[in-house]
Structure formats: structure tokens, C-alpha cells
Design a protein around this motif. Structure first.
Motif, PDB file in Angstrom:
ATOM      1  N   HIS A 104       0.732  -1.314   0.154  1.00 36.77           N
ATOM      2  CA  HIS A 104       0.103   0.005  -0.122  1.00 36.77           C
ATOM      3  C   HIS A 104       0.650   1.230   0.064  1.00 36.77           C
ATOM      4  O   HIS A 104       0.430   2.343  -0.451  1.00 36.77           O
ATOM      5  N   ALA A 138      -1.789  -5.725   3.134  1.00 38.32           N
ATOM      6  CA  ALA A 138      -2.105  -5.073   1.794  1.00 38.32           C
ATOM      7  C   ALA A 138      -2.882  -5.889   1.130  1.00 38.32           C
ATOM      8  O   ALA A 138      -3.045  -7.058   1.062  1.00 38.32           O
ATOM      9  N   ASP A 142      -3.167  -4.152  -4.564  1.00 37.89           N
ATOM     10  CA  ASP A 142      -1.940  -3.208  -4.295  1.00 37.89           C
ATOM     11  C   ASP A 142      -0.750  -4.178  -4.558  1.00 37.89           C
ATOM     12  O   ASP A 142       0.424  -3.757  -5.038  1.00 37.89           O
ATOM     13  N   SER A 146       2.376  -3.569  -7.230  1.00 37.34           N
ATOM     14  CA  SER A 146       3.839  -3.326  -6.763  1.00 37.34           C
ATOM     15  C   SER A 146       4.573  -4.307  -7.275  1.00 37.34           C
ATOM     16  O   SER A 146       5.733  -3.909  -7.743  1.00 37.34           O
TER      17      SER A 146
END
Length: 290
Positions: A104, A138, A142, A146
């Protein structure tokens, strides 16, 4: 009056290895107490209570034949810290990334700084990144975003991609296939079975084995190690986490690598010295010359 207990004595050093080897994944910043373990993990907290120093950790490791190590970032502050420590120690390299549990926080600005750190000569890996379906710190959206961003950073910087994969084997492999994996991929603390090990090996991914391969209830990991080609194997501690038998529940450290390596050598049916030499050569292939 409450009397606090003194810190437990650290594990006794194992018999030194017959040839040098390296620890492909540890967390020096947590071990020395510079960063508190965000999970409050008791093993990490115990490690921090021992007041270790980077120099002391390196000296203890060298005494048993573990001559180099890679210290891994998991958020922006730890990535900065590990890069600086690696810059100051010839026997240390660093990895930088935002851990999937912190995905996040993987903003465009943060990822840009991770990429800048990854361009430094002492930083040889982008990681640990990946997917963690065990914890829900998270969101999966997300985490996926990532992970994909880190894959691209590894490609642009030419650094190895170090993957954290917890209960997410199929999706990790799927994302790598969809994005196109960078030339060098390492599955940190490999946790899959023999079938997954064979799939990773077919793709040319490196499998890094840690303390759990020594656990009585982890026969599936030993089967995976049997399948893994020696030329794609690494060994790690993930210190201060995942200590090998007989030290479960105590802080891990790079000097305990010999216990995991000797277990792997037995599983593979090779001499420990030969496995050390193979893994050390793999380290050069993954992280570059030291």
C-alpha cells in the motif's frame, strides 16, 4: 518486584564449512535493532535484544565459512539503510524493494526512489517483492501492482529480482509469465513443492533454501531440493527469522548457514564442500562478482 530475564544465549556456532559460501538473504537492519520488526515477532525482538553489530555478525559468519551476505530491504527506510551498509562493507551486497505486506506504500514517488537505489553499484537485487496471501496487511490489488512495478525496475536496472512468495505460488508464476521475467529471478526462502521446483527450474529461476528445509514436518521442501538443479540453488537464513534445526524459536544469523547447507548436501547426495562451491558460483551468476 519483577525481575526481567536476561536475553537467551545465542545458538552455538556449528562446525565450520569446508569451503566458503554466502548467505543470499538476511535482514541486517532488524538484526542490529536499527529497525524494529513491524510484526513484533518474538524471534526478531530477541535478536535485537542481543545488541548485535554488523561487524560482529560478519565476523561470526566468517568464522564458520560464510564469507559474504546479501542484506534485503522491505520498505524505503530499510532499503536506504541496507544500501548504505553495503556501501561500507566489501563483503555485503543489498537488495531494495517494498515488501508485499507494505504494498500500500508503493507510491510512484517511493518506487522512483527504490529504482534510484537499485542503480547503485552495491545494490545487486530488487527485492524482496512478490505476493503474500498469508497476511492481509495489503490488498491483493496493491500487491499485484507493486510486484509488477518491481519486475519492471529489475529489468530497467539489470538487477536480480528477489521474490517473496507466501501461499501465492500460482499467481506469482502467472505474473512473471505475463510481465516477462527479468533475466535473473530468485525465489527467496523457497516454499513450494517438488512440482513447483521443477516448474521454476524449467524457467531458469533460482531457488534459495532456508532453515525450514531442516524441519521435521517439511519433507515437501526436501523433495523440492532434490528436484532443484544444483546450478540453480542458493542458501539463505532470512535472519533473524527461520532458524534451522535445532534452533527453532531462537534468533537466526548468517553463522547458522552451515546447518541448512549440510541438510541440503545430504538431500542432494553431494559433499558439503562441493555444494558450497556450486552455490558460491551461483551467487556470482545472480549478484555479480564480489
Amino acid at each position: 518486584m519483577t525481575v526481567s530475564k536476561p536475553p537467551a544465549a545465542p545458538p552455538v556456532a556449528p562446525e565450520p564449512l569446508p569451503a566458503p559460501v554466502f548467505d543470499s538473504h538476511c535482514h541486517l537492519d532488524i538484526m542490529v535493532g536499527d529497525r524494529q520488526a513491524s510484526s513484533g515477532d518474538p524471534v526478531a525482538l530477541a535478536a535485537q535484544a542481543a545488541s548485535a553489530t554488523v561487524t560482529g555478525i560478519l565476523d561470526a559468519a566468517r568464522a564458520v565459512g560464510v564469507t559474504r551476505l546479501v542484506t534485503i530491504g522491505y520498505d524505503l527506510p530499510s532499503s536506504r539503510w541496507n544500501a548504505e551498509v553495503a556501501a561500507g562493507h566489501a563483503d555485503v551486497y543489498a537488495g531494495v524493494a517494498i515488501h508485499p505486506n507494505e504494498a500500500h506504500a508503493a507510491t510512484p514517488e517511493t518506487l522512483a526512489e527504490i529504482e534510484a537505489l537499485a542503480g547503485r553499484p552495491e545494490v545487486r537485487a530488487v527485492g524482496e517483492t512478490g505476493l503474500d496471501y498469508f497476511r492481509d496487511w495489503a490488498s491483493r490489488d496493491d500487491q499485484h501492482a507493486s510486484f509488477r512495478a518491481h519486475i519492471e525496475i529489475a529489468k530497467r536496472t539489470g538487477k536480480a529480482l528477489v521474490i517473496h512468495d507466501r501461499d501465492a505460488h500460482a499467481d506469482v508464476l502467472k505474473v512473471l509469465a505475463e510481465e516477462g521475467a527479468p533475466p535473473v529471478v530468485v525465489f527467496h526462502s523457497f516454499s513450494g513443492d517438488a512440482e513447483m521446483a521443477a516448474e521454476c527450474a524449467a524457467a531458469g529461476y533460482y531457488l534459495s533454501f532456508s532453515g525450514p528445509v531442516t524441519y521435521k514436518n517439511a519433507g515437501y521442501l526436501r523433495e523440492a531440493a532434490r528436484v532443484a538443479p544444483v546450478e540453480l540453488m542458493l542458501v539463505e537464513t532470512d535472519a533473524p527469522y527461520l532458524p534451522p534445526v535445532p534452533h527453532r524459536g531462537k534468533p537466526n544469523a548468517p553463522y547458522l548457514i552451515p546447518l541448512t547447507l549440510r541438510c541440503l548436501a545430504e538431500v542432494k547426495g553431494v559433499e558439503p564442500g562441493a555444494l558450497c562451491e556450486a552455490i558460491d558460483a551461483n551467487g556470482v551468476a545472480v549478484f555479480g562478482a564480489w
